[in-house]
Scaffold this motif. Structure first.
Motif, PDB file in Angstrom:
ATOM      1  N   LYS B  21      29.759  62.435   7.631  1.00 48.26           N
ATOM      2  CA  LYS B  21      30.300  61.103   7.355  1.00 48.26           C
ATOM      3  C   LYS B  21      29.155  60.122   7.113  1.00 48.26           C
ATOM      4  O   LYS B  21      28.109  60.202   7.760  1.00 48.26           O
ATOM      5  N   ILE B  22      29.412  59.184   6.210  1.00 47.77           N
ATOM      6  CA  ILE B  22      28.430  58.129   5.986  1.00 47.77           C
ATOM      7  C   ILE B  22      28.575  57.094   7.093  1.00 47.77           C
ATOM      8  O   ILE B  22      29.685  56.772   7.508  1.00 47.77           O
ATOM      9  N   LYS B  23      27.455  56.614   7.585  1.00 51.16           N
ATOM     10  CA  LYS B  23      27.531  55.541   8.581  1.00 51.16           C
ATOM     11  C   LYS B  23      27.203  54.190   7.936  1.00 51.16           C
ATOM     12  O   LYS B  23      27.928  53.231   8.122  1.00 51.16           O
ATOM     13  N   ALA B  24      26.139  54.146   7.178  1.00 49.46           N
ATOM     14  CA  ALA B  24      25.752  52.875   6.568  1.00 49.46           C
ATOM     15  C   ALA B  24      24.869  53.101   5.351  1.00 49.46           C
ATOM     16  O   ALA B  24      24.232  54.143   5.226  1.00 49.46           O
ATOM     17  N   ILE B  35      24.951  48.108   5.141  1.00 49.65           N
ATOM     18  CA  ILE B  35      26.377  47.929   4.865  1.00 49.65           C
ATOM     19  C   ILE B  35      27.140  49.115   5.455  1.00 49.65           C
ATOM     20  O   ILE B  35      26.784  50.267   5.209  1.00 49.65           O
ATOM     21  N   PRO B  36      28.182  48.850   6.249  1.00 47.08           N
ATOM     22  CA  PRO B  36      28.877  49.945   6.929  1.00 47.08           C
ATOM     23  C   PRO B  36      29.819  50.717   5.998  1.00 47.08           C
ATOM     24  O   PRO B  36      30.150  50.249   4.914  1.00 47.08           O
ATOM     25  N   GLU B  37      30.257  51.876   6.455  1.00 44.07           N
ATOM     26  CA  GLU B  37      31.075  52.785   5.660  1.00 44.07           C
ATOM     27  C   GLU B  37      32.324  52.101   5.116  1.00 44.07           C
ATOM     28  O   GLU B  37      32.692  52.283   3.959  1.00 44.07           O
ATOM     29  N   HIS B  38      32.984  51.265   5.957  1.00 49.43           N
ATOM     30  CA  HIS B  38      34.258  50.689   5.509  1.00 49.43           C
ATOM     31  C   HIS B  38      34.092  49.627   4.413  1.00 49.43           C
ATOM     32  O   HIS B  38      35.066  49.106   3.903  1.00 49.43           O
ATOM     33  N   LYS B  39      32.845  49.325   4.054  1.00 48.31           N
ATOM     34  CA  LYS B  39      32.625  48.369   2.953  1.00 48.31           C
ATOM     35  C   LYS B  39      32.092  49.089   1.702  1.00 48.31           C
ATOM     36  O   LYS B  39      31.527  48.463   0.814  1.00 48.31           O
ATOM     37  N   LEU B  40      32.246  50.411   1.658  1.00 45.34           N
ATOM     38  CA  LEU B  40      31.653  51.183   0.564  1.00 45.34           C
ATOM     39  C   LEU B  40      32.270  50.894  -0.794  1.00 45.34           C
ATOM     40  O   LEU B  40      31.695  51.214  -1.823  1.00 45.34           O
ATOM     41  N   ASP B  41      33.458  50.286  -0.783  1.00 46.80           N
ATOM     42  CA  ASP B  41      34.083  50.009  -2.076  1.00 46.80           C
ATOM     43  C   ASP B  41      33.626  48.676  -2.660  1.00 46.80           C
ATOM     44  O   ASP B  41      34.182  48.195  -3.648  1.00 46.80           O
ATOM     45  N   VAL B  63      20.854  55.859   2.432  1.00 44.77           N
ATOM     46  CA  VAL B  63      22.156  56.173   3.015  1.00 44.77           C
ATOM     47  C   VAL B  63      21.938  56.950   4.310  1.00 44.77           C
ATOM     48  O   VAL B  63      21.202  57.934   4.335  1.00 44.77           O
ATOM     49  N   SER B  64      22.568  56.453   5.392  1.00 45.58           N
ATOM     50  CA  SER B  64      22.421  57.154   6.671  1.00 45.58           C
ATOM     51  C   SER B  64      23.740  57.794   7.047  1.00 45.58           C
ATOM     52  O   SER B  64      24.806  57.211   6.842  1.00 45.58           O
ATOM     53  N   ASP B  65      23.682  58.989   7.623  1.00 49.46           N
ATOM     54  CA  ASP B  65      24.920  59.617   8.060  1.00 49.46           C
ATOM     55  C   ASP B  65      25.180  59.283   9.515  1.00 49.46           C
ATOM     56  O   ASP B  65      24.432  58.535  10.148  1.00 49.46           O
ATOM     57  N   GLU B  66      26.264  59.863  10.054  1.00 53.65           N
ATOM     58  CA  GLU B  66      26.751  59.461  11.378  1.00 53.65           C
ATOM     59  C   GLU B  66      25.747  59.686  12.510  1.00 53.65           C
ATOM     60  O   GLU B  66      25.911  59.151  13.596  1.00 53.65           O
ATOM     61  N   SER B 144      22.170  42.259   9.847  1.00 51.45           N
ATOM     62  CA  SER B 144      23.320  43.000   9.321  1.00 51.45           C
ATOM     63  C   SER B 144      23.739  44.125  10.262  1.00 51.45           C
ATOM     64  O   SER B 144      24.928  44.391  10.411  1.00 51.45           O
ATOM     65  N   THR B 145      22.775  44.767  10.923  1.00 56.07           N
ATOM     66  CA  THR B 145      23.203  45.815  11.872  1.00 56.07           C
ATOM     67  C   THR B 145      23.858  45.175  13.099  1.00 56.07           C
ATOM     68  O   THR B 145      24.759  45.739  13.682  1.00 56.07           O
ATOM     69  N   LEU B 146      23.400  43.959  13.441  1.00 55.86           N
ATOM     70  CA  LEU B 146      24.058  43.264  14.560  1.00 55.86           C
ATOM     71  C   LEU B 146      25.480  42.871  14.176  1.00 55.86           C
ATOM     72  O   LEU B 146      26.388  42.885  14.992  1.00 55.86           O
TER      73      LEU B 146
END
Lengths: 177, 172, 243
Positions: B21-24, B35-41, B63-66, B144-146
């Motif tokens: 899974k992509i994390k960010a 940018i987190p996974e749920h904003k990938l679109d 791109v970082s994974d989980e 952004s990570t915060l």
């Protein structure tokens, strides 16, 4: 009205701040009409009392013993005051931070020793890697910088505190004063 | 330009190794945001990325994974800013070093809530008072990570909230 | 570029008060003339502004960034705010960062009582730092027969570099390295005492805001009295030709 319980504590400092406290001279008598000095290097009490209203801390935190002492004092104090540059910034004791504990001990006990050079291993508290100001270990309510803080600043701060007001000492003292 | 992050990662980049899974996604180079996974679109353009606290910057993406630790990522990028700071202005010269030290302290699990609050305040100071773009954008990875992964910071604090462990068998 | 530019008289407001100025002045010039206090450290009258300490940042309406008053020229209708909760917080932070950066031990410093960093902390009410001190290790260059350079007390304001290069014309001192490792060196990082370029004019000693550059001799704690105003005088005598 019951008297305010006042304490003073001496960590890693030269006692100059305590001398400056005594330099309030005869004003001390007026102050002690409103406050009792319940614990201090200046009085005989050996154990820190249960609850103290105002505690002045002179000196930086330099050994494991200092850490223990300051934590205990904080737990039993309502208003904790960092008194003087050592307590506020680390000041002169913290100048060893640049070099580290080992070289400092070596310089003091081996290089400078005239007789039997040896690094003491018993009876002395262990030095921390870094000397730190009081507020890096426990919460501090008021900072009173100065080396030492002028007697007037100490007297003003204490006389405000015994009257239940939080003093603003910013323009009475500064670092190195 | 205009393609979504997801399209770029999965269609152009062929997705993630082993289907993890992509994390960010960190965009724009070392001073960009995560940018987190749920904003990938989100489409890749200046305004959309800025809205998420990141930048177009160099156009690069990490791109970082989980498995990634976001605190570690922020600290890593801050290390870059520390060594790239020219040293002319105070907030960037000293601020990046102090931010890096605070992040390392959080990573080691020695930091308190107060340290985290100081870090956040310092980010604002460096961002708003630095002389050039490097200092002004150096806090982006932290901010952004915060914003999106705050719980990872809090979980590492001495006095912070510990994440709730999912009970065994709770997943259907 | 010494062509005569037409200087206009303009009006702007500082903290809500309308003030007149000539268009070639900076916000800091005009604020000072009108009695507004804007803290500065790297700025020194007579030297070319540098904009590095960020203490003089002010809010200007219509600008989405804070601007350094020492480098920002005034403009017609400009609305400047020199003091706000946010600015006060930023200025305090900048001072704290400076104090944590090097080894500033006021009580044993030659400049105690004459130090601009110390008096700025007092003026802005900065009574303790919230971040840990970095305690770096810098060597002291005492090879010169008259002066000592101690980077432990340096705030990298570059006043010494600017005065040495722009006023004295020697350019002996400069900054070497970058970021947190930047430091003042003489010539190509050689011993100051061997410098073939240093004219021994002592202007660097006079302009240094802290105890980082000091004169040798009977100077102990708190005995470094300075004549920082001399530089403005020299610059004025030369009719601002360094600009």
């Amino acid at each position: 009205m019951s008297k305010v319980k006042l304490a003073t504590v001496w960590l890693d400092g030269c006692s100059g701040c305590h001398m400056s406290f005594l330099d309030t001279d005869e004003r001390l008598i007026a102050l002690l009409e409103h406050a009792d000095l319940v614990y201090s290097p200046l009085v005989d009490e050996k154990n820190f009392p249960d609850m103290v209203d105002v505690t002045l801390i002179e000196g930086s935190v330099s050994t494991n013993e200092d850490v223990e002492k300051i934590r205990k004092v904080r737990a039993h104090t309502r208003i904790l005051i960092a008194l003087g540059d050592c307590a506020v910034t680390g000041n002169v004791p913290a100048m060893r931070n640049t070099f580290g504990v080992e070289p400092t001990m070596h310089r003091a006990y081996i290089e400078m020793a005239q007789l039997q050079p040896q690094i003491p291993t018993t009876s002395l508290p262990k030095l921390l890697d870094k000397v730190v100001p009081v507020h890096e270990v426990v919460a501090v309510d008021l900072h009173l910088p100065g080396c030492p803080p002028p007697a007037d600043a100490i007297f003003y701060a204490l006389s405000e505190l015994v009257n239940g007001r939080m003093p603003d000492v910013k323009h009475l003292t500064r670092f190195g004063k | 330009m205009g393609a979504t992050l997801r399209e770029i990662i999965y269609e152009i980049g062929n997705g993630i190794e082993d289907d993890r899974k992509i994390k960010a996604v960190q965009t724009g180079g070392p001073t960009g945001g995560c940018i987190p996974e749920h904003k990938l679109d989100t489409p890749v353009d200046y305004e959309s990325l800025a809205e998420l606290g990141s930048i177009m910057g160099s156009g690069g993406m990490v791109v970082s994974d989980e498995r990634a630790s976001m605190v570690d990522i922020a600290r890593y990028f801050m290390e870059f800013s520390v060594s790239e700071s020219c040293g002319k202005c105070v907030p960037c010269r000293v601020g990046t070093t102090q931010m890096h030290n605070l992040l390392a302290k959080i990573e080691r699990g020695e930091a308190t809530k107060q340290d985290l609050a100081l870090l956040e305040e310092l980010c604002e100071v460096v961002k708003n008072t630095s002389l050039c773009g490097l200092g002004q954008s150096a806090p982006n990875p932290v901010l952004s990570t915060l914003r999106f992964f705050r719980e990872e910071y809090e979980a590492r604090l001495v006095d912070g909230k510990k994440p709730k462990r999912a009970k065994k068998g709770a997943q259907a | 570029m010494s062509s005569v530019q037409s200087v206009q008289i303009i009006t702007l407001t500082i903290d809500g008060k309308p003030v007149g100025a000539s268009s070639d002045e900076t916000v800091l010039d005009v604020a000072k003339q009108n009695g507004f206090f804007i803290p500065t450290l790297c700025f020194l009258e007579g030297l070319i502004p540098y904009g590095a300490c960020r203490l003089c940042l002010v809010e200007v309406k219509g600008s989405n960034r804070l601007l350094p008053a020492c480098m920002t020229k005034v403009a017609e209708g400009m609305e400047v705010t020199t003091d706000s909760e946010k600015l006060r917080s930023y200025r305090r932070w900048i001072l704290e960062l400076l104090f944590t950066e090097r080894n500033h031990v006021c009580s044993v410093c030659v400049a105690n009582g004459f130090c601009e960093l110390q008096s700025m902390a007092e003026a802005l009410g900065m009574d303790h730092v919230r971040l840990p001190y970095l305690h770096p290790q810098f060597s002291v260059d005492a090879t010169h027969d008259r002066f000592v350079s101690d980077n432990n007390r340096c705030i990298l304001c570059s006043r010494c570099v600017r005065v040495c290069s722009d006023i004295e014309g020697a350019h002996t001192l400069d900054i070497m390295g970058r970021g947190i490792h930047a430091r003042i060196v003489s010539d190509l990082d050689d011993a100051w005492g061997n410098s073939p370029t240093c004219t021994r004019c002592s202007k660097c000693v006079q302009v240094c805001p802290t105890g980082a550059i000091k004169e040798k001799g009977r100077r102990s704690v708190g005995e470094k009295f300075k004549r920082r105003d001399l530089i403005a005088y020299i610059a004025k005598l030369r009719g601002g030709e360094h600009e």
